[in-house]
Design an enzyme around this catalytic site. Structure first.
Site: not given
Length: 148
Positions: A29-30
Site C-alpha cells: 500500500n503506497e
C-alpha cells in the site's frame, strides 16, 4: 527475511484462497509512492529480480517477484497487483493507468470537495475526505461550562 516473508505469504494465501471476498491481492500500500517521493532507484525496464535486491529499493523484489510467484502457485485464480497505487511503469498517480489513490480533497493539494468528480482516474482504489466525528464524541470533549 525473504524466506520469512515467503512463508507468511504461503500461509496466508492458502488460508484465504477460498474466501469469497478476496477479489485481488495487492503487494503493498503506497510503497511505490514512497519510492517516487524519496527518489529511490526504480528502472521499470530492468526485469532482473536479482538486481533489484542491490538497489536502494529492494522491496521491489518482494512486490514484483516473491509475492506474485507465491500467489500464482497457491491462489492462481485470484489476480495479483504489485501495489496500490500502481502505475505499471508510469508514476503511481497517473490517472490513465491502473489504480490510484485520490485524497486531494482533504490532504495533498486540498482541492474543494465540489471537484471530486474531476479528480478521478482509471480506478480510484482509495478516496475520501475527513469526516466530522459523531455528536457523542464532540459532546465528550466540548462541554457547556454552565452544566458542570
Amino acid at each position: 527475511m525473504l524466506k520469512s516473508i515467503e512463508e507468511e505469504c504461503v500461509c496466508q494465501t492458502k488460508r484465504l484462497r477460498h474466501h469469497p471476498s478476496i477479489a485481488i491481492y495487492a503487494g503493498n500500500n503506497e510503497d511505490y509512492q514512497v519510492q517516487e517521493q524519496a527518489g529511490l532507484t526504480y528502472d521499470y525496464e530492468d526485469k532482473d529480480p536479482q538486481s533489484w535486491l542491490r538497489t536502494d529499493f529492494p522491496a521491489r523484489y518482494i512486490y514484483e517477484k516473491l509475492l506474485p510467484d507465491v500467489v500464482g502457485a497457491h491462489s492462481p485464480h485470484v489476480p495479483y497487483h504489485p501495489g496500490s497505487p500502481w502505475g505499471d511503469g508510469n508514476i503511481s498517480s497517473d490517472p490513465t493507468v491502473r489504480d490510484m489513490h485520490q485524497w486531494n480533497v482533504w490532504h495533498g493539494t486540498q482541492e474543494k470537495y465540489q471537484l471530486f468528480d474531476k479528480l478521478g482516474g482509471r480506478f480510484n482504489s482509495e478516496f475520501g475526505m475527513e469526516g466530522f466525528p459523531h455528536i457523542d464524541t464532540i459532546k465528550y470533549y466540548v462541554t457547556d461550562p454552565t452544566q458542570l
